[in-house]
Motif scaffolding. Structure first.
Motif, PDB file in Angstrom:
ATOM      1  N   PHE A   1       0.673  -1.033  -0.083  1.00 40.70           N
ATOM      2  CA  PHE A   1       0.082   0.306  -0.270  1.00 40.70           C
ATOM      3  C   PHE A   1       0.873   1.490   0.061  1.00 40.70           C
ATOM      4  CE2 PHE A   1      -2.400  -3.349   1.453  1.00 40.70           C
ATOM      5  CZ  PHE A   1      -3.716  -3.356   1.242  1.00 40.70           C
TER       6      PHE A   1
ATOM      7  N   THR B   1      -2.210   7.762   0.234  1.00 37.09           N
ATOM      8  CA  THR B   1      -3.440   7.802   0.339  1.00 37.09           C
ATOM      9  C   THR B   1      -4.366   7.773   0.970  1.00 37.09           C
ATOM     10  OG1 THR B   1      -3.247   5.334  -0.170  1.00 37.09           O
ATOM     11  CG2 THR B   1      -3.033   6.396  -2.255  1.00 37.09           C
TER      12      THR B   1
ATOM     13  N   ILE C   1      -8.733   8.180  -4.770  1.00 35.92           N
ATOM     14  CA  ILE C   1      -7.157   7.409  -4.755  1.00 35.92           C
ATOM     15  C   ILE C   1      -7.381   7.722  -6.390  1.00 35.92           C
ATOM     16  CG2 ILE C   1      -5.490   5.361  -4.492  1.00 35.92           C
ATOM     17  CD1 ILE C   1      -7.875   4.144  -2.265  1.00 35.92           C
ATOM     18  N   PRO C   2      -6.109   8.034  -6.926  1.00 35.65           N
ATOM     19  CA  PRO C   2      -5.605   7.829  -8.339  1.00 35.65           C
ATOM     20  C   PRO C   2      -4.877   6.799  -8.795  1.00 35.65           C
ATOM     21  CG  PRO C   2      -3.873   9.132  -7.215  1.00 35.65           C
ATOM     22  CD  PRO C   2      -4.757   9.348  -6.328  1.00 35.65           C
ATOM     23  N   LYS C   3      -5.549   6.603 -10.054  1.00 37.44           N
ATOM     24  CA  LYS C   3      -4.778   5.410 -10.709  1.00 37.44           C
ATOM     25  C   LYS C   3      -2.537   5.629 -10.756  1.00 37.44           C
ATOM     26  CE  LYS C   3      -7.763   2.404 -12.197  1.00 37.44           C
ATOM     27  NZ  LYS C   3      -7.759   1.731 -13.246  1.00 37.44           N
ATOM     28  N   PRO C   4      -2.949   4.285 -10.936  1.00 40.64           N
ATOM     29  CA  PRO C   4      -1.232   4.395 -10.792  1.00 40.64           C
ATOM     30  C   PRO C   4      -1.248   4.795 -12.377  1.00 40.64           C
ATOM     31  CG  PRO C   4      -1.757   2.055 -10.388  1.00 40.64           C
ATOM     32  CD  PRO C   4      -2.356   2.940 -10.254  1.00 40.64           C
TER      33      PRO C   4
ATOM     34  N   ASP D   1       0.594   5.253 -15.596  1.00 40.22           N
ATOM     35  CA  ASP D   1       1.035   4.292 -16.912  1.00 40.22           C
ATOM     36  C   ASP D   1       1.718   4.542 -17.846  1.00 40.22           C
ATOM     37  OD1 ASP D   1       1.668   2.291 -18.124  1.00 40.22           O
ATOM     38  OD2 ASP D   1      -0.532   1.255 -18.679  1.00 40.22           O
ATOM     39  N   LYS D   2       3.549   4.581 -17.419  1.00 33.16           N
ATOM     40  CA  LYS D   2       4.024   5.311 -17.523  1.00 33.16           C
ATOM     41  C   LYS D   2       4.672   4.736 -19.478  1.00 33.16           C
ATOM     42  CE  LYS D   2       7.387   5.924 -13.874  1.00 33.16           C
ATOM     43  NZ  LYS D   2       7.985   5.472 -12.710  1.00 33.16           N
TER      44      LYS D   2
END
Lengths: 178, 179
Positions: free
Chosen positions: B160, B164, B170-173, B175-176
């Protein structure tokens, strides 16, 4: 070319083998690290047309850790090409089927989609557990540092350490011990 | 008529609930105490013994630390966790486990004595540590102790992000690799 220079040439272009322990590591973060070693980006002689990538052995891929609720929210898409052939597999379902697939797809996705990508992927070995074939393990010369610390479970900490560890919270006077 | 019904209902309610909630005790029953049983001849003696808290000796407070700040003299006193200023993660199970009961539940604020924000934070950290399966010896008896024996997505390792905790959404990670 002198003998010393020749040896230097071999040493420069020799493939070295790295090992990476995926235990409690985020696959999408570690894919960035693994990618660097696979493509040879960590070397000063790197050039896209220079075949200087290394080999990476990723172990314990069964014990990868995803963030928060991603095991049940992240979906992997596949389409067979036929009408109605789309399918979405959740990350935990995919990991149940093949514990090496998530890390493989993460590394594959981290690299740019060119003709070299599939050949670079051939240099990545993924093992779900710690059992690595001897002929693979004997080549390994370097260990890639993990990104996250592997957490320690409370039941694995000895009893006296838990008791003598400095305390932050004290019970009030009128508390019944349970 | 309605008034009569309401009065009857309230009477019935007090008759049912007041008796079940009421506890009769000759001494103050709530104390940091243990219950001992011993048999002397034909009589069995059950007594509650006051015990010193096992934590008092090991307690760490900001005011007792040598590096005390001048900010302590302000009118509003911060709670002890705010004053310590520790960066607690959910993997610090030796700290997080001090705030739970023996079944792994978070203790209420009247017992922990935290401020509202810290109570919320510690509660979330406890939930994170439990979901990650880091405090399996502090769980209810019906709980599947080993995280690997849990069902579906719960059996795999989860970590975790503490940032957050106080986020509304909670924002989504990021995506690089998305192109």
């Amino acid at each position: 070319m002198s003998a010393a220079k020749r040896v230097q040439q071999w040493a420069t272009f020799a493939r070295s083998w790295h090992i990476f322990d995926c235990k409690w590591q985020d696959p999408y973060e570690s894919a960035n690290i693994i990618k660097k070693y696979l493509m040879g980006l960590h070397k000063p002689i790197y050039h896209p047309m220079n075949d200087c990538g290394d080999v990476v052995v990723a172990i314990n891929s069964r014990d990868i850790a995803l963030r928060g609720d991603e095991w049940r929210t992240r979906a992997y898409f596949h389409h067979t090409g036929y009408p109605g052939g789309a399918s979405w597999t959740l990350a935990w379902e995919l990991h149940n089927k093949d514990p090496t697939m998530i890390i493989k797809k993460a590394v594959y996705r981290a690299m740019k989609g060119n003709l070299q990508r599939r050949h670079t992927m051939q240099r990545l070995f993924i093992y779900p557990g710690e059992n690595v074939p001897e002929d693979v393990l004997q080549n390994v010369t370097n260990q890639i540092r993990q990104i996250r610390l592997v957490p320690t479970r409370l039941d694995q900490i000895p009893e006296e350490v838990t008791k003598t560890y400095p305390k932050v919270m004290d019970y009030p006077e009128d508390y019944v011990l349970k | 008529m309605a008034g009569l019904v309401r009065a009857g209902f309230s009477f019935a309610k007090t008759a049912i609930f007041s008796t079940s909630v009421r506890s009769i005790a000759t001494t103050n029953p709530l104390h940091l105490r243990e219950i001992h049983e011993r048999v002397e001849g034909s009589t069995k003696i059950i007594e509650a013994v006051n015990v010193p808290s096992p934590r008092t000796e090991l307690l760490i407070r900001a005011e007792n630390l040598p590096t005390q700040d001048a900010a302590a003299s302000t009118s509003e006193k911060p709670c002890y966790m705010c004053a310590l200023g520790l960066d607690v993660k959910h993997t610090d199970v030796l700290i997080v486990s001090q705030f739970v009961r023996s079944d792994g539940c978070m203790l209420p604020r009247r017992i922990t004595g935290l401020c509202r924000r810290q109570q919320k934070k510690m509660g979330k950290l406890v939930a994170m540590a439990q979901k990650a399966g880091l405090m399996i010896n502090l769980t209810p008896s019906y709980c599947k102790k080993d995280p690997k024996k849990r069902k579906d997505h719960k059996k795999f390792n989860t970590y975790f992000d503490e940032r957050t905790i106080f986020m509304k959404k909670i924002p989504k990670p990021v995506d690089k690799f998305k192109r």
